[in-house]
Design a protein around this motif. Structure first.
Motif, PDB file in Angstrom:
ATOM      1  N   ASP A   1      37.342 -43.212 -79.094  1.00 40.00           N
ATOM      2  CA  ASP A   1      37.638 -41.870 -78.435  1.00 40.00           C
ATOM      3  C   ASP A   1      39.421 -42.105 -77.763  1.00 40.00           C
ATOM      4  OD1 ASP A   1      37.932 -39.775 -77.452  1.00 40.00           O
ATOM      5  OD2 ASP A   1      36.099 -39.957 -76.798  1.00 40.00           O
TER       6      ASP A   1
ATOM      7  N   SER B   1      41.478 -39.802 -76.899  1.00 40.35           N
ATOM      8  CA  SER B   1      40.965 -39.181 -75.779  1.00 40.35           C
ATOM      9  C   SER B   1      41.114 -39.244 -74.749  1.00 40.35           C
ATOM     10  CB  SER B   1      39.995 -38.161 -76.029  1.00 40.35           C
ATOM     11  OG  SER B   1      38.813 -38.046 -75.527  1.00 40.35           O
ATOM     12  N   THR B   2      40.469 -41.013 -74.547  1.00 36.61           N
ATOM     13  CA  THR B   2      39.860 -41.517 -73.075  1.00 36.61           C
ATOM     14  C   THR B   2      40.534 -42.549 -73.065  1.00 36.61           C
ATOM     15  OG1 THR B   2      37.698 -42.492 -74.277  1.00 36.61           O
ATOM     16  CG2 THR B   2      37.518 -40.542 -73.311  1.00 36.61           C
TER      17      THR B   2
ATOM     18  N   ILE C   1      45.048 -35.164 -84.043  1.00 33.00           N
ATOM     19  CA  ILE C   1      44.846 -34.942 -83.305  1.00 33.00           C
ATOM     20  C   ILE C   1      44.365 -33.954 -83.418  1.00 33.00           C
ATOM     21  CG2 ILE C   1      45.621 -35.038 -81.067  1.00 33.00           C
ATOM     22  CD1 ILE C   1      47.408 -37.183 -81.431  1.00 33.00           C
TER      23      ILE C   1
ATOM     24  N   PHE D   1      42.373 -33.335 -79.549  1.00 35.24           N
ATOM     25  CA  PHE D   1      41.837 -32.978 -78.398  1.00 35.24           C
ATOM     26  C   PHE D   1      43.054 -33.135 -77.933  1.00 35.24           C
ATOM     27  CE2 PHE D   1      42.540 -37.303 -80.191  1.00 35.24           C
ATOM     28  CZ  PHE D   1      43.814 -38.162 -78.827  1.00 35.24           C
ATOM     29  N   ASN D   2      43.386 -32.806 -76.641  1.00 34.80           N
ATOM     30  CA  ASN D   2      44.304 -32.674 -75.259  1.00 34.80           C
ATOM     31  C   ASN D   2      44.908 -33.963 -75.613  1.00 34.80           C
ATOM     32  OD1 ASN D   2      45.749 -32.772 -72.892  1.00 34.80           O
ATOM     33  ND2 ASN D   2      45.394 -30.653 -73.209  1.00 34.80           N
ATOM     34  N   PRO D   3      46.453 -34.533 -75.268  1.00 38.83           N
ATOM     35  CA  PRO D   3      46.506 -35.267 -76.368  1.00 38.83           C
ATOM     36  C   PRO D   3      47.549 -36.109 -74.285  1.00 38.83           C
ATOM     37  CG  PRO D   3      48.346 -33.980 -76.614  1.00 38.83           C
ATOM     38  CD  PRO D   3      47.203 -33.057 -76.132  1.00 38.83           C
TER      39      PRO D   3
ATOM     40  N   ASN E   1      46.184 -37.431 -71.176  1.00 43.91           N
ATOM     41  CA  ASN E   1      46.209 -38.648 -70.744  1.00 43.91           C
ATOM     42  C   ASN E   1      46.963 -40.025 -71.896  1.00 43.91           C
ATOM     43  OD1 ASN E   1      45.314 -37.649 -68.369  1.00 43.91           O
ATOM     44  ND2 ASN E   1      43.093 -37.990 -68.854  1.00 43.91           N
ATOM     45  N   PHE E   2      46.137 -39.185 -73.880  1.00 41.47           N
ATOM     46  CA  PHE E   2      46.695 -39.990 -74.412  1.00 41.47           C
ATOM     47  C   PHE E   2      48.144 -41.140 -74.301  1.00 41.47           C
ATOM     48  CE2 PHE E   2      48.465 -41.083 -78.670  1.00 41.47           C
ATOM     49  CZ  PHE E   2      48.161 -42.100 -79.085  1.00 41.47           C
TER      50      PHE E   2
ATOM     51  N   SER F   1      46.229 -33.175 -67.578  1.00 39.16           N
ATOM     52  CA  SER F   1      45.356 -32.318 -67.853  1.00 39.16           C
ATOM     53  C   SER F   1      44.834 -31.446 -67.601  1.00 39.16           C
ATOM     54  CB  SER F   1      44.532 -33.619 -68.664  1.00 39.16           C
ATOM     55  OG  SER F   1      44.903 -35.397 -68.889  1.00 39.16           O
TER      56      SER F   1
END
Length: 286
Positions: free
Chosen positions: A120, A122-123, A146, A148-150, A152-153, A283
């Protein structure tokens, strides 16, 4: 294949470097063919010329020092092996679905690659001991997948890369000539926009190109995240299509777009991380 091929050696001529690159690609192809895995072989066959471009990029950076490289989306480890061949210390990150494949495990052990299983992104967080650790992060043919909202990545990647380090990205150009014509045709025919339903039903999850980017969008993407990111994007192509095969219309447009340059099929982005300005975005919440 011999590790540390270029370490502690004088600068080579372009001809010598080309010969060594071709020898490496040939050796890698032989190793891949020996696995007998269809996915492994077909992916290499499509992308091997692109691997040569990554090889050239890393060779220039690795001539006088051992680089620490993180290969995100390491897949069948093709680029990880390439980086290792040039003397880099390589951490290879991908989902457990790939790291559970026996031939991937064997390849990692053979070439001394360090596996990182991450299901994951995203986390993703900065692992202990990896703060400002990497000289280069490879992110090849992943950005378009991708979903997911990127934010934090990329903040985690920013934390892992050294000040002055690089992120190397390859991704399809959304403004390739076939893509441009296909989108226009779908709009005029009231069929819709984006990827087709057939692709959604016939691809493994995350196999779709959910979002392909233009060169301008990639620059905007990183500028929104932090002023620490300095982005340079090139359009290029590594494929020439035989017009005698199927999908002649697509192949003709692709060849024409690749020759024109502006409508080339692929993008190469090199992001330099000059730390000091900090992070701009948090985020969003649900």
């Amino acid at each position: 294949m011999t590790d540390y091929l270029f370490m502690r050696q004088p600068r080579k001529t372009l001809k010598m470097s080309l010969i060594e690159k071709e020898a490496f690609i040939a050796a890698l192809k032989s190793e891949i063919t020996a696995t007998g895995n269809e996915g492994d072989m077909s992916y290499f066959e499509v992308h091997h010329k692109r691997f040569g471009r990554v090889y050239d990029f890393l060779r220039k950076k690795a001539e006088h020092k051992q680089l620490k490289v993180l290969d995100i989306g390491s897949h069948y480890l093709h680029t990880s092996v390439l980086a290792k061949e040039l003397g880099c210390a390589v951490d290879s990150m991908d989902v457990s679905a790939f790291w559970s494949l026996p031939f991937v495990k064997e390849r990692a052990a053979k070439h001394g690659l360090n596996p990182i299983i991450e299901d994951d992104l995203s986390t993703l967080t900065v692992p202990a001991g990896k703060e400002e650790h990497y000289d280069i992060v490879l992110f090849t043919e992943i950005m378009e997948h991708i979903t997911f909202n990127p934010i934090n990545f990329w903040k985690a990647i920013h934390g892992m890369v050294k000040d002055g380090g690089l992120i190397y990205i390859s991704t399809p150009n959304s403004l390739s000539l076939p893509g441009y014509v296909r989108t226009l045709k779908n709009l005029l025919g009231f069929r819709g926009v984006g990827i087709g339903v057939e692709m959604i039903h016939h691809s493994v999850t995350y196999g779709h190109h959910w979002k392909e980017y233009s060169a301008g969008e990639i620059k905007e993407y990183f500028e929104m995240l932090s002023d620490d990111f300095e982005v340079k994007v090139k359009k290029y192509s590594y494929r020439t299509y035989d017009l005698s095969g199927p999908h002649k219309g697509y192949r003709l447009l692709a060849n024409l777009g690749n020759r024109l340059g502006f409508f080339a099929e692929d993008l190469e982005a090199v992001v330099t991380v000059n730390k000091g300005s900090g992070w701009k975005l948090a985020s969003p919440n649900y």
